[in-house]
Scaffold this motif. Structure first.
Motif, mmCIF file in Angstrom:
data_model
loop_
_atom_site.group_PDB
_atom_site.id
_atom_site.type_symbol
_atom_site.label_atom_id
_atom_site.label_comp_id
_atom_site.label_asym_id
_atom_site.label_seq_id
_atom_site.Cartn_x
_atom_site.Cartn_y
_atom_site.Cartn_z
ATOM 1 N N TYR A 171 13.967 -30.195 -15.826
ATOM 2 C CA TYR A 171 14.618 -31.117 -14.565
ATOM 3 C C TYR A 171 13.671 -32.169 -15.768
ATOM 4 C CZ TYR A 171 14.904 -27.633 -10.709
ATOM 5 O OH TYR A 171 15.461 -26.419 -10.315
ATOM 6 N N GLY A 172 13.218 -32.554 -16.427
ATOM 7 C CA GLY A 172 12.197 -33.264 -16.451
ATOM 8 C C GLY A 172 11.294 -33.349 -15.776
ATOM 9 N N ALA A 173 10.053 -34.828 -16.344
ATOM 10 C CA ALA A 173 9.100 -35.199 -15.424
ATOM 11 C C ALA A 173 9.435 -35.997 -14.212
ATOM 12 C CB ALA A 173 8.436 -35.739 -16.277
ATOM 13 N N ALA A 174 10.403 -37.286 -13.820
ATOM 14 C CA ALA A 174 11.366 -38.057 -13.179
ATOM 15 C C ALA A 174 11.652 -37.263 -12.007
ATOM 16 C CB ALA A 174 11.658 -38.668 -14.053
ATOM 17 N N TYR A 175 12.565 -36.054 -12.242
ATOM 18 C CA TYR A 175 12.971 -35.279 -10.584
ATOM 19 C C TYR A 175 12.459 -34.843 -9.925
ATOM 20 C CZ TYR A 175 16.673 -33.340 -8.821
ATOM 21 O OH TYR A 175 17.903 -32.808 -8.025
ATOM 22 N N GLY B 98 14.374 -37.251 -2.365
ATOM 23 C CA GLY B 98 14.105 -36.731 -3.093
ATOM 24 C C GLY B 98 13.805 -35.480 -2.662
ATOM 25 N N MET C 83 13.622 -37.883 -8.497
ATOM 26 C CA MET C 83 13.412 -39.596 -8.420
ATOM 27 C C MET C 83 13.148 -40.183 -7.030
ATOM 28 S SD MET C 83 12.221 -41.175 -10.290
ATOM 29 C CE MET C 83 11.392 -42.913 -10.198
ATOM 30 N N ASN D 8 1.513 -34.919 -2.004
ATOM 31 C CA ASN D 8 1.814 -35.915 -3.267
ATOM 32 C C ASN D 8 0.341 -34.991 -4.024
ATOM 33 O OD1 ASN D 8 4.672 -36.525 -3.186
ATOM 34 N ND2 ASN D 8 4.461 -38.146 -4.156
ATOM 35 N N PRO E 196 7.216 -34.492 -8.106
ATOM 36 C CA PRO E 196 8.092 -33.787 -9.437
ATOM 37 C C PRO E 196 8.392 -32.428 -9.659
ATOM 38 C CG PRO E 196 5.948 -35.773 -9.889
ATOM 39 C CD PRO E 196 5.901 -34.982 -9.044
ATOM 40 N N LYS F 29 7.176 -41.471 -3.519
ATOM 41 C CA LYS F 29 7.966 -40.913 -4.519
ATOM 42 C C LYS F 29 7.882 -38.892 -4.065
ATOM 43 C CE LYS F 29 9.578 -39.490 -9.341
ATOM 44 N NZ LYS F 29 9.188 -38.522 -9.586
#
Length: 419
Positions: A75-79, A88, A81, A113, A284, A281
């Motif tokens: 997923y990487g660190a952003a998903y 999200g 977004m 979060n 993640p 956001k």
């Protein structure tokens, strides 16, 4: 003439900030390096670390590391977004909420979060200006800051004092009848500085006499207390009486994030009114997927908690056997109370780190009364009995230096050199 806003800031750095030039990088904002665990490096030296909130030793568990790595690769660190309400939301977030709710024996849960901003926002969302808040005077800073957002009345009671609780509930009841509001009672499952459990069973029993709702911050109880690890409420047999249960992932889960758990209608309300989540956001996927693995290990491997408590009991019983005062802790949090000044405390910490290789948290006035030094240790499942013996030997040595005046002389010499 209007004053420059920064004039006050430049002239008054605050109770902690005023020590920054002498303390930063060593006593505050220290840099621990190396792989997370009981043995790390500090200023180029190996140290035995008692200041790591990794209760169950999951930070470097191979399955956790693998889950984190695979999630990062996928997923990487952003998903995802964007905020969950807008763009999200994922199946993983929903799955984690379902499993957390089931684990703490509540109908529903909501993922946050961060713990600090999450409980602040939860307090803000649960009350209106007509409602009354009653809370423990020793509550964590996140609760205090959440209460500060409240535009209505609030009452504090003496720490864990049942008589004071009832007195303030009586005051709150009278006030609520005048305002037409309700009462939110806030306490902690475990008070993280001194290690006492909140008197949840007794507080829940007060509901028979007073009409209030109970919010419990169980950051240190989740994963460490209760038969299954569901926390202080399970430990005391009153989980059902907790109306809103809160915990963070920053302790037993060795990660970032938090959650609220309650009846579904309350969680549904918070989902649409908790400002810190509505406009932030989403957590993640690295943390979300990683939390699912951590929860699985916590749930399915009771040996992790058993090992933690083996170490807790060995450390606390050893300290008592060596004549140290650890107060009335009945949790993993292990405080050691000594008598001395702030300058003596600073010399002691330096000695512990430089000459004995022991790193731990130290607490002094104004957090605790003047003349008291609190050494706060967090045992984990990753520590060993050898670590405990090494620490007890070091503690015997530093106590002797404190009692015979060695630290007082060194502190005085330091002050003279700085003059």
């Amino acid at each position: 003439m209007v004053k420059d806003l920064f004039e006050r800031i430049q002239n008054n750095k605050g109770p902690l900030g005023k020590w920054a030039s002498q303390a930063e990088g060593y006593y505050v904002f220290p840099k621990l390096e190396g792989e997370l665990g009981p043995r790390m490096q500090f200023h180029g030296k190996d140290i035995l670390n008692w200041s790591l909130n990794d209760y169950l030793g999951l930070a470097n568990h191979p399955e956790v590391r693998q889950a984190d790595t695979e999630a990062a690769a996928k997923y990487g660190a952003a998903y995802p977004m964007g905020a969950r309400m807008m763009s999200g939301h994922t199946d993983a977030h929903e799955q984690l909420e379902k499993e957390l709710a089931a684990f703490v024996m509540k109908e529903s849960a909501y993922l946050l979060n961060f713990g600090y901003q999450g409980i602040m926002s939860a307090i803000d969302a649960l009350v209106t200006k007509n409602d009354i808040i009653v809370y423990d005077v020793d509550a964590h800073a996140c609760i205090i800051d959440g209460v500060r957002l409240h535009m209505g009345k609030r009452f504090t009671y003496k720490h864990n004092d049942l008589e004071s609780m009832e007195k303030n509930l009586q005051r709150a009841t009278k006030m609520a009848m005048e305002t037409g509001g309700g009462i939110l009672f806030i306490t902690e499952g475990v008070f993280g500085m001194r290690g006492q459990q909140g008197k949840l069973k007794e507080i829940v029993a007060m509901k028979e006499k007073y009409n209030f709702r109970l919010l419990v911050d169980d950051a240190h109880g989740f994963g460490t207390l209760g038969k299954t690890g569901a926390g202080a409420g399970e430990e005391q047999g009153c989980q059902d009486g907790i109306d809103v249960y809160f915990s963070t992932f920053a302790k037993s889960m060795a990660s970032i994030g938090a959650f609220l758990a309650a009846d579904k209608d309350i969680i549904d309300y918070l989902k649409y009114n908790l400002r810190s989540q509505m406009f932030a956001k989403a957590l993640p996927m690295i943390q979300t997927v990683g939390a699912l693995k951590r929860l699985q290990l916590l749930r399915d491997n009771p040996s992790l908690k058993d090992k933690l408590w083996e170490n807790v009991n060995a450390l606390q019983n050893g300290l008592k056997a060596h004549g140290f005062n650890i107060g009335d802790t009945n949790t993993c949090v292990t405080p050691v109370y000594l008598e001395g000044s702030i300058p003596e405390a600073m010399v002691m910490v330096n000695d512990l780190r430089e000459n004995y290789g022991i790193f731990l948290s130290i607490v002094v006035y104004p957090v605790i009364p003047k003349g008291i030094i609190l050494l706060r240790m967090i045992p984990t499942a990753s520590h060993t009995l050898a670590d405990i013996e090494e620490t007890l030997t070091a503690f015997d040595a530093i106590r002797e230096k404190l009692v015979n005046g060695t630290y007082a002389k060194l502190a005085e010499a330091n002050v003279e050199n700085m003059a």
